[in-house]
Enzyme design. Structure first.
Site, PDB file in Angstrom:
ATOM      1  N   ASP A   1       3.904   1.014  13.069  1.00  0.00           N
ATOM      2  CA  ASP A   1       3.147  -0.241  13.086  1.00  0.00           C
ATOM      3  C   ASP A   1       3.834  -1.392  13.818  1.00  0.00           C
ATOM      4  O   ASP A   1       3.159  -2.217  14.422  1.00  0.00           O
ATOM      5  CB  ASP A   1       2.794  -0.725  11.678  1.00  0.00           C
ATOM      6  CG  ASP A   1       1.822   0.200  10.972  1.00  0.00           C
ATOM      7  OD1 ASP A   1       1.181   1.023  11.634  1.00  0.00           O
ATOM      8  OD2 ASP A   1       1.719   0.106   9.744  1.00  0.00           O
TER       9      ASP A   1
ATOM     10  N   ASP B   1       0.796  -1.220   0.000  1.00  0.00           N
ATOM     11  CA  ASP B   1       0.000   0.000   0.000  1.00  0.00           C
ATOM     12  C   ASP B   1       0.831   1.274   0.000  1.00  0.00           C
ATOM     13  O   ASP B   1       0.395   2.294  -0.532  1.00  0.00           O
ATOM     14  CB  ASP B   1      -1.008   0.004   1.148  1.00  0.00           C
ATOM     15  CG  ASP B   1      -0.396  -0.280   2.512  1.00  0.00           C
ATOM     16  OD1 ASP B   1       0.840  -0.415   2.615  1.00  0.00           O
ATOM     17  OD2 ASP B   1      -1.166  -0.364   3.491  1.00  0.00           O
TER      18      ASP B   1
END
Length: 894
Positions: A490, A76
């Site tokens: 993350d 992404d």
């Protein structure tokens, strides 16, 4: 555990978007230094990833259906990759994307041409709202991603937007490969190319633009964007031939972001379109996969666009000949709490289908499998007696051990998880035993899949080597201990003791979702501090053993995020500027209590002096601040510095009061500033057009001042620059093939290795470069004395096309002594040249080539071997090199 994808961020890129294009900045009020001189290029640099292996969402995996082992992955925010079967690793394909086009590192779709496997296409663009200032594009390659051409589009694409796991939105006609279709978001409809992706035009006969919005009330435009056209599938049984005499495929299915009208069909090669009659409503069709042989179109539905959410879903089978719809959902509707997305057909046994419960976060994702076209299903795991689970599989994460997240959850949760956000799921079209799927953190796979059908346990492993997808927020390279410590989005961050090996675990105790800031005590580098994001806190942590172990500190009221943090030079005190209303605070000891700092605004960026343990610095809104009492009180110093855009500054090790400041915005002050009086005054470095991060490394041979590194624009050129004379002159150390999109978050040199620089990317992980100059780095390992002779080389051309080829090389140690490093040389006999190389670092010019070991394959035992591969170019003929040398001696042929 839910781990939404970091955008580096939804907040960060929203701010940095303004930094990435525009006119040169206006100068600051301070007097300029003498103009900086630039040189065209430094000595040769080699570039590698600091290994983490994965770390981000992989929403798409694409097998080519006519060539075995030709497989691509899209991410992404981190570009696209091609699988290298020989090296069992992924090869990055979009590292050439530069600063101004950073949005093109977000890949919304990928298509591999079945008629001509050398051709591959990617649709790129990260955001459809104003966070990304550029428009989307379709990149096309005729050499499997080694080189690209670009077709700009008149609209944006959203590789990091809601719905990015749906697809594929880009497809090549299997019979007439000049024809491609692209599903666009934002009400832009369906687009078609008839010249192999060079130009595009809207399909005006397709009138449903797909108006579903994840959250229509979102004023940012992120969740409120219209999903658009979400997948295109050709029925290959309805076309005629291939090549010059081909006729276009007649029947095409298209998925639309519309819960009431999700699937359309054309039976006249796209001239007209009709909503499929009798289709289910109330859900979005995430995927549409066709088994043309049996005449079934399989569809996976969810009630939202994903990739994080989805509370209900369905799986349907559509009979293309009769128009019959059949609900084949593996789970009773009352029992669904997730949507379905990942969907694949076994091309060797088309009645075998698999689908994923992509949004089942707790206790785990689920995979379903049928061998009778959906009449009956089995699951990857079931409850034997709640909460005890019975798994058909075993998870082996020994190659990427951090995938357990250091957890020991109570049943029915397990560590590691089977996955989450599992929207990419593919069975190898040539091998029924091979299956891969993407998650929010990695690519998993198995080569034993058919054991599922005999109730025999099979093993799932990470298949992610080479795919690095972390967003890097901060980096430090202490003078002793681990060479690098990272703050990542993350996955928190890692202590990297070996740049070529996957770290055993990310930071834990506490385990931040994202680490926003790192620092170490300059004269006591075993003392570190980090801050980051964590639901509920604490959001600051300390280490006294160089980051090997951590413990949480306390936090003042009003903290909502990590902000920035600084450690005193002797490790005796700390200053923290967290997000939220708390403001800047100081502490002695390890954060057991904090005292509000006076004289500095909330939200300031803080750093420490690298010599005086009581001196700290801050910056906010164009004003520089300094404290001489350990951060208790700050005084405003220099003003007139950049008040717009992101600004980062650092103090030089071993030099009290020596500070470099980088940042700004194209329509305001922007550049690099230097202070030698503790921030009382700053001088703008003339000739540095723009600078966004600055760092220091070991001084060059015969130099006393540390080497400077900056992600900057100098002499009108964007790149990674180095100065060995305190900023008087600069050289660009990267090249146009190694740009990695946006690199403005942080940068640092290595204080122990001259020339080594660590570069932060937004989705391609941590890149590090070593120079071939005298005194430069060696690629992360000590090669020792290069071995001479006693070697055998196998050179194999694995694929060849007009003007290009791919080759695999294996070098075997036939001596009685282990190698600790190797460099293989050869000369092409017909003028061939190397393009891209993996698992080794190329050097040389023209037809003369050397390949030096990568960090992880330099050690070769007696009798052992190492392999690497490359793509190359040829004209006329492509004969195999006749002679290979190692350490000046000739190797024998295998």
């Amino acid at each position: 555990m839910r781990r939404p994808r970091l955008l580096a961020g939804l907040a960060g890129l929203a701010l940095t978007g303004g930094l990435l294009a525009g006119a040169l900045p206006a100068g600051a009020a301070e007097p300029d230094a003498a103009p900086a001189r630039t040189q065209a290029a430094a000595a040769s640099y080699s570039w590698k990833n600091v290994r983490v292996d994965g770390g981000g969402f992989v929403p798409g995996l694409v097998f080519n259906r006519t060539e075995k082992n030709l497989l691509y992955a899209r991410t992404d925010i981190g570009g696209a990759y091609r699988w290298d079967q020989a090296g069992s690793a992924w090869v990055p394909l979009l590292d050439h994307i530069g600063w101004d086009d950073w949005g093109h590192t977000g890949v919304v779709s990928l298509a591999s041409d079945t008629a001509d496997p050398d051709r591959v296409y990617v649709a790129v663009g990260t955001y459809t709202n104003d966070w990304d200032p550029g428009t989307g594009a379709v990149l096309r390659s005729a050499d499997r991603g080694a080189t690209w051409q670009r077709a700009d589009l008149p609209f944006k694409l959203g590789g990091n937007m809601p719905g990015r796991g749906m697809g594929e939105r880009l497809a090549v006609d299997p019979h007439d490969n000049r024809i491609l279709y692209l599903g666009a978001p934002s009400g832009n409809g369906l687009w078609r190319s008839t010249d192999s992706g060079a130009t595009w035009a809207k399909v005006t006969s397709f009138t449903n633009p797909g108006g579903y919005q994840q959250d229509p009330t979102d004023t940012s435009g992120y969740n409120s964007d219209e999903q658009g056209i979400v997948w295109v599938t050709f029925d290959e049984s309805t076309g005629g031939g291939t090549g010059a005499g081909a006729t276009a495929t007649k029947t095409i299915y298209v998925g639309v972001g519309d819960k009431e009208n999700a699937v359309y069909r054309s039976t006249d090669a796209g001239a007209t379109w009709t909503r499929l009659a009798g289709q289910p409503t109330g859900h979005l069709a995430h995927k549409g996969v066709l088994d043309a042989g049996n005449g079934y179109l399989y569809l996976a539905y969810s009630d939202t666009a994903g990739p994080y959410d989805g509370g209900k879903g369905k799986v349907y089978r559509y009979a293309t000949a009769t128009g019959e719809w059949k609900d084949i959902t593996p789970v009773a509707e009352a029992d669904t709490y997730h949507g379905f997305s990942g969907l694949t057909v076994d091309r060797q046994h088309p009645g075998t289908v698999m689908v994923s419960a992509y949004s089942s976060w707790w206790p785990d994702t689920q995979l379903f499998r049928t061998t009778d076209s959906g009449t009956t299903w089995t699951r990857a795991w079931d409850y034997s007696a709640y909460p005890t689970r019975s798994n058909r599989y075993t998870m082996d994460v020994s190659s990427v051990p951090w995938l357990t997240w250091g957890g020991d959850p109570a049943p029915p949760e397990q560590a590691p998880k089977l996955g989450w956000m599992t929207e990419a799921l593919e069975i190898d079209p040539f091998d029924s035993d091979r299956m891969l799927y993407g998650t929010g953190a990695t690519v998993y796979g198995t080569t034993e899949l058919t054991r599922w059908d005999t109730n025999t346990n099979f093993t799932i492993r990470p298949m992610v080597k080479g795919l690095e997808e972390t967003a890097v927020l901060d980096l430090v390279s202490p003078p002793s201990g681990a060479p690098l410590i990272s703050a990542l989005g993350d996955v928190g961050g890692f202590r990297h003791t070996d740049l070529g090996a996957v770290p055993p675990m990310m930071f834990t105790a506490p385990n931040f979702t994202s680490t926003t800031s790192l620092d170490y005590a300059e004269t006591k580098p075993d003392v570190l501090v980090r801050s980051g994001h964590l639901d509920g806190g604490p959001r600051v942590a300390f280490s006294t053993d160089n980051g090997a172990h951590w413990f949480a500190g306390q936090e003042p009221a009003g903290v909502t995020g990590g902000g920035t943090v600084a450690a005193a030079a002797d490790g005796g005190r700390f200053v923290w500027s967290p997000e939220g209303t708390a403001g800047v605070h100081a502490a002695t000891g390890y954060g057991t209590s904090w005292t509000p700092s006076a004289g500095i605004p909330a939200g300031a960026t803080v750093e420490s002096d690298r010599v005086d343990p009581k001196t700290f610095y801050g910056f906010h809104g164009g004003t520089f601040y300094a404290s001489a009492d350990g951060g208790l009180t700050f005084t405003a110093k220099a003003t007139g510095l950049p008040a717009k855009g992101n600004v980062r500054f650092k103090a030089v090790p071993g030099r009290k009061g020596d500070i470099w400041l980088a940042g700004g915005a194209p329509d305001a002050a922007y550049g690099l500033w230097h202070s030698t009086d503790g921030g009382a005054t700053f001088t703008k470095v003339s000739g540095v057009d723009q600078a966004d991060a600055v760092g220091f490394g070991k001084a060059a041979p015969n130099a006393s001042y540390p080497a400077l590194y900056s992600s900057a624009k100098i002499g009108g050129v964007r790149g990674i620059f180095r100065s060995t004379d305190a900023g008087a002159t600069w050289v660009r150390v990267n090249d146009d093939a190694h740009q990695w999109g946006w690199t403005g978050a942080t940068i640092t040199g290595d204080p122990r290795v001259y020339g080594r620089v660590y570069v932060a990317t937004n989705g391609r992980g941590i890149i590090y470069g070593d120079t071939s100059e005298t005194g430069g780095g060696d690629g992360g390992t000590d090669p020792g004395t290069p071995p001479a002779g006693a070697c055998k080389v196998a050179y194999r051309i694995t694929n060849q096309w007009q003007g290009g080829f791919q080759a695999d090389v294996t070098v075997t140690n036939t001596s009685a002594t282990a190698w600790t490093g190797w460099t293989l040389g050869w000369t092409f006999p017909a003028g061939q040249t190397v393009g891209q190389m993996w698992n080794a670092t190329p050097a040389g010019t023209g037809s003369a080539v050397t390949a030096k070991n990568a960090g992880w394959n330099g050690a070769v035992a007696a009798g052992g071997s190492a392999s690497f591969g490359f793509t190359g170019s040829w004209t006329g003929s492509n004969p195999v090199p006749a002679v290979f040398t190692l350490g000046g001696a000739t190797c024998s042929a295998a």
